[in-house]
Motif scaffolding. Structure first.
Motif, PDB file in Angstrom:
ATOM      1  N   PRO A 118      15.718  12.559-112.360  1.00  0.00           N
ATOM      2  CA  PRO A 118      15.441  13.991-112.200  1.00  0.00           C
ATOM      3  C   PRO A 118      15.232  14.348-110.726  1.00  0.00           C
ATOM      4  O   PRO A 118      14.456  13.696-110.024  1.00  0.00           O
ATOM      5  N   ASN A 119      15.904  15.388-110.271  1.00  0.00           N
ATOM      6  CA  ASN A 119      15.804  15.729-108.849  1.00  0.00           C
ATOM      7  C   ASN A 119      14.544  16.524-108.521  1.00  0.00           C
ATOM      8  O   ASN A 119      14.266  16.775-107.354  1.00  0.00           O
ATOM      9  N   ASN A 120      13.763  16.905-109.547  1.00  0.00           N
ATOM     10  CA  ASN A 120      12.497  17.595-109.277  1.00  0.00           C
ATOM     11  C   ASN A 120      11.294  16.657-109.428  1.00  0.00           C
ATOM     12  O   ASN A 120      10.152  17.098-109.442  1.00  0.00           O
ATOM     13  N   ASN A 162      25.884  18.759-101.423  1.00  0.00           N
ATOM     14  CA  ASN A 162      24.917  18.355-102.451  1.00  0.00           C
ATOM     15  C   ASN A 162      23.791  19.378-102.637  1.00  0.00           C
ATOM     16  O   ASN A 162      22.663  19.024-103.015  1.00  0.00           O
ATOM     17  N   TRP A 163      24.094  20.655-102.410  1.00  0.00           N
ATOM     18  CA  TRP A 163      23.067  21.683-102.578  1.00  0.00           C
ATOM     19  C   TRP A 163      22.471  21.713-103.986  1.00  0.00           C
ATOM     20  O   TRP A 163      21.251  21.927-104.129  1.00  0.00           O
ATOM     21  N   PRO A 164      23.248  21.538-105.056  1.00  0.00           N
ATOM     22  CA  PRO A 164      22.608  21.549-106.386  1.00  0.00           C
ATOM     23  C   PRO A 164      21.515  20.495-106.525  1.00  0.00           C
ATOM     24  O   PRO A 164      20.458  20.761-107.110  1.00  0.00           O
ATOM     25  N   GLN A 165      21.743  19.293-105.989  1.00  0.00           N
ATOM     26  CA  GLN A 165      20.705  18.258-106.066  1.00  0.00           C
ATOM     27  C   GLN A 165      19.483  18.616-105.227  1.00  0.00           C
ATOM     28  O   GLN A 165      18.362  18.207-105.536  1.00  0.00           O
ATOM     29  N   LEU A 166      19.686  19.394-104.172  1.00  0.00           N
ATOM     30  CA  LEU A 166      18.581  19.763-103.284  1.00  0.00           C
ATOM     31  C   LEU A 166      17.803  20.981-103.776  1.00  0.00           C
ATOM     32  O   LEU A 166      16.613  21.113-103.484  1.00  0.00           O
ATOM     33  N   LEU A 167      18.464  21.867-104.535  1.00  0.00           N
ATOM     34  CA  LEU A 167      17.862  23.166-104.845  1.00  0.00           C
ATOM     35  C   LEU A 167      17.669  23.430-106.335  1.00  0.00           C
ATOM     36  O   LEU A 167      16.817  24.241-106.710  1.00  0.00           O
ATOM     37  N   TRP A 168      18.473  22.836-107.195  1.00  0.00           N
ATOM     38  CA  TRP A 168      18.357  23.083-108.629  1.00  0.00           C
ATOM     39  C   TRP A 168      17.311  22.151-109.244  1.00  0.00           C
ATOM     40  O   TRP A 168      16.775  21.251-108.586  1.00  0.00           O
ATOM     41  N   ASP A 169      17.068  22.329-110.538  1.00  0.00           N
ATOM     42  CA  ASP A 169      16.273  21.384-111.323  1.00  0.00           C
ATOM     43  C   ASP A 169      17.220  20.692-112.300  1.00  0.00           C
ATOM     44  O   ASP A 169      17.538  21.223-113.374  1.00  0.00           O
ATOM     45  N   ILE A 170      17.675  19.520-111.917  1.00  0.00           N
ATOM     46  CA  ILE A 170      18.590  18.731-112.748  1.00  0.00           C
ATOM     47  C   ILE A 170      17.772  17.599-113.345  1.00  0.00           C
ATOM     48  O   ILE A 170      17.429  16.627-112.667  1.00  0.00           O
ATOM     49  N   THR A 171      17.436  17.720-114.616  1.00  0.00           N
ATOM     50  CA  THR A 171      16.460  16.811-115.229  1.00  0.00           C
ATOM     51  C   THR A 171      17.018  16.012-116.397  1.00  0.00           C
ATOM     52  O   THR A 171      16.419  15.004-116.783  1.00  0.00           O
ATOM     53  N   GLU A 172      18.136  16.457-116.979  1.00  0.00           N
ATOM     54  CA  GLU A 172      18.694  15.787-118.151  1.00  0.00           C
ATOM     55  C   GLU A 172      20.013  15.114-117.802  1.00  0.00           C
ATOM     56  O   GLU A 172      20.746  15.563-116.923  1.00  0.00           O
TER      57      GLU A 172
END
Length: 652
Positions: A322-324, A491-501
């Motif tokens: 999870p990136n968060n 890689n902005w999605p990995q830096l800014l989104w909540d990718i948990t699944e």
């Protein structure tokens, strides 16, 4: 009196009649197919009558059986369909091909075009790449049918991507083995003595069965091998005679059951040694590549990291962590690897680069970046199987402890061993790492947000703004998936989104082959469709130009996919390489545009998509218009249809 035919069809039939009457003594000039004009009453005076086969094919009522010698009531391809059904193949992507005509017909009529259902493509590379994306999202293989020698060559780039990405794909390729049975021309040009030779170094296994029973056994063997780590594409050659000849004795044919092989787990002694080193470490680091196969793998990686309070560096080969989570520290990779005293690599393809670097300067000098006393530990199925032809093995780097095993399968025993090795003294040291790790995570996350704000209102639109406008609406969805790689948008999605699944990110291409993006996203979207998951792809322009026909496949099969163009109007990575070469050589700086820019004219991707039946909007260069356009496109996708937004963007 029959009504006179008009237009092209009537003109051609009239010309055929006139030509046949004028050609004295040239009765054989009119083929049996052309003589089908008899069914309209326009009979050529000197043409031979149609064969009984032609008459039956053209005149018989639906369901009426053929009675001539060409009739085949139980073709071998029907049994091949039974085998595919028994193997659990739900979809097969195809580029229609004469070498697989028997199997395609059986899929349609005998199999009812259901499980497997055909996904029609306009290029063999697209067919294989769709299967690639599907397998990662669905967690099981999809089949792809390609035409003989030429189709397999078209497909080879996508096969290579899947090989490098360790993805199981079931390839079916047509061939006519018996040279005496090949019709002149095409069938000779498109056949091979050894069909697999073209792509064998990017396959885990291939076979050319000589009988239907052999086909059944080979197909099931191929399924077993493809889905056993390390997972890879496999290929079965379907001979045309096996497809088209009648089954001599149906009762003699048996389909083996599908089996699942238990994946290899690391031996307890080696796992215990790794656990002791990790527990004793002051600065342990975990690096993951294709470590997780499903949500269970993600959850196990979280438990592992938390048991040590060790930072995790993700190469984004899969959705691993999870990136968060406060231990997601990929942005601090350089500092963490430099200070680490123990590095654990899980399914990492490039172990060498964890402790070394090679400068992109003349001579390519190598230097060490890690501490001289660092302990390097590696668990990977990569040690179980490799090929020598291609460089995806990366530079050789011995690890201090190396385990040839499936990382996810080994994680429970490793976590248990860490728990046993952690005494009260080490527990306190491990717990003390949580606060600095949390602070570093928050600082990194905030810094990413500040960088993203730079150029927020710029036109062309920044990649950070594109990603955040997309996330602003995607985050409200219960089920969603990012089905494109992210390196080309920094890689902005990995830096800014909540990718948990696990299913929220589908990883990269594996072989960095341009042309992967759109078809792989389509395959992943096909897998998302059955579970109501909303798939989104950030689609690069240079990649799209390789296989734009996938838009038609999306529209034809009503596969909901939101494609948001990262249209920087260039092959930007190559542009940067050219700029570097020019600066290094003191050359004219502006010439980097030659051969790297997609301009003069600019391409209208929205018009391209609409021409193939996909809802599209753009090009959009005003950032204020982006959010509303995404909302409109998302509504289309939620209705069950594909949509595209063409966004004119900054380079990265």
């Amino acid at each position: 009196m029959q009504e006179k035919e008009t237009g092209r069809r009537g003109f051609l039939k009239g010309a055929l009649v006139a030509g046949a009457g004028a050609a004295t003594g040239a009765v054989g000039l009119v083929s049996p197919t052309e003589s089908s004009a008899q069914t309209t009453g326009l009979k050529p005076a000197s043409a031979p009558g149609p064969s009984p086969h032609t008459v039956a094919a053209e005149r018989m009522s639906p369901g009426e059986p053929m009675t001539d010698a060409a009739h085949v009531a139980n073709p071998g391809s029907d049994f091949m369909v039974d085998v595919m059904k028994a193997a659990g193949i739900e979809y097969v992507s195809i580029m229609t091909a004469s070498s697989l005509r028997g199997l395609q017909e059986s899929l349609c009529n005998y199999g009812g075009n259901k499980a497997p259902e055909m996904i029609v493509c306009c290029h063999e590379e697209a067919a294989v790449a769709i299967a690639h994306g599907y397998a990662k999202m669905a967690g099981k293989p999809m089949a792809a049918m390609v035409h003989a020698v030429v189709g397999l060559q078209h497909a080879s780039m996508a096969i290579y991507n899947a090989w490098c990405d360790r993805v199981p794909i079931m390839l079916l390729v047509g061939n006519t083995v018996d040279a005496t049975k090949r019709r002149p021309g095409v069938e000779w040009d498109h056949t091979a003595v050894d069909m697999g030779a073209q792509v064998r170094d990017m396959l885990k296994w291939d076979d050319a069965p000589g009988s239907l029973q052999n086909f059944a056994e080979s197909f099931m063997r191929a399924m077993t091998l493809a889905t056993t780590s390390p997972m890879e594409p496999v290929m079965i050659v379907a001979d045309s005679e096996l497809q088209e000849d009648p089954i001599e004795n149906p009762k003699s044919l048996k389909i083996p059951k599908k089996v699942h092989v238990a994946l290899p787990e690391g031996d307890p002694e080696s796992v215990g040694r790794i656990a002791q080193l990790l527990v004793a470490a002051s600065h342990p680091v975990i690096v993951v590549d294709r470590a997780a196969r499903n949500q269970e793998g993600v959850d196990l990686l979280v438990k592992l990291a938390e048991s040590l309070n060790a930072p995790v560096i993700d190469t984004y080969g899969r959705m691993n962590f999870p990136n968060n989570h406060y231990l997601q520290q990929t942005a601090r990779k350089a500092t963490l690897l430099k200070d680490a005293d123990v590095i654990l690599a899980l399914e990492v393809g490039d172990v060498y680069s964890l402790i070394n670097k090679i400068a992109d300067t003349p001579g390519r000098p190598a230097s060490r970046i890690a501490r001289p006393d660092v302990q390097l530990l590696s668990i990977s199925t990569g040690y179980l199987y490799q090929k020598s032809s291609f460089g995806d093995v990366e530079r050789y780097q011995p690890a201090d402890i190396t385990i040839a095993a499936d990382a996810q399968t080994t994680l429970p025993s490793l976590i248990a061993a860490i728990k046993r090795a952690t005494d009260s003294g080490r527990a306190g040291a491990i717990a003390a790492r949580k606060k600095p790790m949390t602070e570093a995570f928050v600082e990194t996350r905030n810094a990413a947000r500040e960088r993203a704000a730079a150029g927020w209102d710029a036109s062309p639109i920044s990649t950070a703004r594109l990603c955040m406008e997309l996330w602003d609406q995607l985050r409200h969805e219960k089920k969603w998936a990012l089905v494109s790689e992210t390196q080309f948008v920094s890689n902005w999605p990995q830096l800014l989104w909540d990718i948990t699944e696990y299913k929220q990110f589908n990883g990269g291409s594996g072989g960095y082959g341009i042309g992967y993006g759109l078809p792989a996203a389509a395959g992943a979207a096909l897998a998302c469709k059955s579970e109501g998951r909303l798939p989104v792809s950030i689609q690069t322009d240079g990649d799209l130009l390789m296989l734009p026909s996938v838009f038609w496949t999306l529209a034809h099969h009503k596969i909901p996919l939101l494609s948001v163009m990262h249209n920087n109007r260039a092959w930007q990575q190559e542009a940067m390489h050219l700029q570097r070469m020019g600066v290094r050589r003191d050359r004219e700086a502006a010439t980097w545009r030659i051969g790297t820019r997609i301009e003069d004219p600019f391409i209208d991707y929205a018009a391209m998509a609409r021409s193939m039946g996909v809802w599209a909007e753009g090009p959009i260069s005003d950032p204020a218009q982006l959010g509303p356009a995404i909302a409109r496109a998302m509504a289309v996708v939620k209705s069950g249809l594909p949509a595209l937004i063409d966004v004119v963007t900054q380079p990265r």
